[in-house]
Design a protein around this motif. Sequence first.
Motif, PDB file in Angstrom:
ATOM      1  N   VAL A 135       0.872  -1.171   0.000  1.00  0.00           N
ATOM      2  CA  VAL A 135       0.000   0.000   0.000  1.00  0.00           C
ATOM      3  C   VAL A 135       0.912   1.225   0.000  1.00  0.00           C
ATOM      4  O   VAL A 135       2.005   1.191   0.571  1.00  0.00           O
ATOM      5  CB  VAL A 135      -0.971   0.036   1.204  1.00  0.00           C
ATOM      6  N   ARG A 136       0.452   2.276  -0.695  1.00  0.00           N
ATOM      7  CA  ARG A 136       1.267   3.484  -0.820  1.00  0.00           C
ATOM      8  C   ARG A 136       0.384   4.724  -0.756  1.00  0.00           C
ATOM      9  O   ARG A 136       0.145   5.386  -1.765  1.00  0.00           O
ATOM     10  CB  ARG A 136       2.040   3.455  -2.131  1.00  0.00           C
ATOM     11  N   PRO A 137      -0.110   5.072   0.429  1.00  0.00           N
ATOM     12  CA  PRO A 137      -0.900   6.305   0.537  1.00  0.00           C
ATOM     13  C   PRO A 137       0.000   7.530   0.388  1.00  0.00           C
ATOM     14  O   PRO A 137       1.189   7.481   0.683  1.00  0.00           O
ATOM     15  CB  PRO A 137      -1.505   6.224   1.935  1.00  0.00           C
ATOM     16  N   MET A 138      -0.594   8.615  -0.092  1.00  0.00           N
ATOM     17  CA  MET A 138       0.165   9.852  -0.267  1.00  0.00           C
ATOM     18  C   MET A 138      -0.691  11.033   0.135  1.00  0.00           C
ATOM     19  O   MET A 138      -1.907  10.996   0.027  1.00  0.00           O
ATOM     20  CB  MET A 138       0.660   9.985  -1.703  1.00  0.00           C
ATOM     21  N   ILE A 139      -0.025  12.043   0.610  1.00  0.00           N
ATOM     22  CA  ILE A 139      -0.705  13.297   0.918  1.00  0.00           C
ATOM     23  C   ILE A 139       0.095  14.411   0.244  1.00  0.00           C
ATOM     24  O   ILE A 139       1.313  14.456   0.355  1.00  0.00           O
ATOM     25  CB  ILE A 139      -0.854  13.538   2.434  1.00  0.00           C
ATOM     26  N   GLY A 140      -0.626  15.250  -0.479  1.00  0.00           N
ATOM     27  CA  GLY A 140       0.083  16.270  -1.219  1.00  0.00           C
ATOM     28  C   GLY A 140      -0.822  17.406  -1.650  1.00  0.00           C
ATOM     29  O   GLY A 140      -1.931  17.569  -1.145  1.00  0.00           O
ATOM     30  N   TYR A 141      -0.343  18.154  -2.616  1.00  0.00           N
ATOM     31  CA  TYR A 141      -1.021  19.358  -3.070  1.00  0.00           C
ATOM     32  C   TYR A 141      -1.277  19.256  -4.568  1.00  0.00           C
ATOM     33  O   TYR A 141      -0.380  18.907  -5.344  1.00  0.00           O
ATOM     34  CB  TYR A 141      -0.168  20.579  -2.752  1.00  0.00           C
ATOM     35  N   HIS A 142      -2.497  19.565  -4.982  1.00  0.00           N
ATOM     36  CA  HIS A 142      -2.875  19.604  -6.395  1.00  0.00           C
ATOM     37  C   HIS A 142      -2.922  21.071  -6.810  1.00  0.00           C
ATOM     38  O   HIS A 142      -3.774  21.830  -6.343  1.00  0.00           O
ATOM     39  CB  HIS A 142      -4.237  18.927  -6.589  1.00  0.00           C
TER      40      HIS A 142
END
Length: 166
Positions: A135-142
Amino acid sequence: MKKLIAIVVLALSFAWTSSAQIKSVGVRGGYGLEASIQQWFGYSSPQFVEVDLGMDLLQDHGFKLTGTYNWIVSNPSIAGSGAWDLYMGPGVSLGYVYDTPGTRNDDRPSLMAAFVVQFGMEFYLFQHFGISVDVRPMIGYHFGAHDLYRGGLYGFIPSLALRYEF
């Protein structure tokens, strides 16, 4: 001329050291489809870098380049022929994607940057063929929606990877 010689020597030394290390290539699929490369740091070191280039196939159509630095946290000894590895590590992802529908400006793709955490389990059969689930969750900015990148939550969907180590 000295700079050119230094650059050539540096490039050759990188090529020599990288050819002596374990590499594996393959595909990774889950909420998208990616080409995957793993570069290990020597035979006895429990660390590797994984770089994936691919496209999302669910709601957030687009392309991403993701790199993670992983550590082998455990090598469980399970009966049978093969080797198990449990790994985890941080990383970054850059992409040109749509964000989840319902956000502002969701009708056009835009740049995305995110921090990534990867957790996985890998099993090597026949010494060279590997299967992994992670699993590879990510948190970022669009940047197009000027908001958080919501597509990173699809990283909680388990992904299956098939790799060949050479």
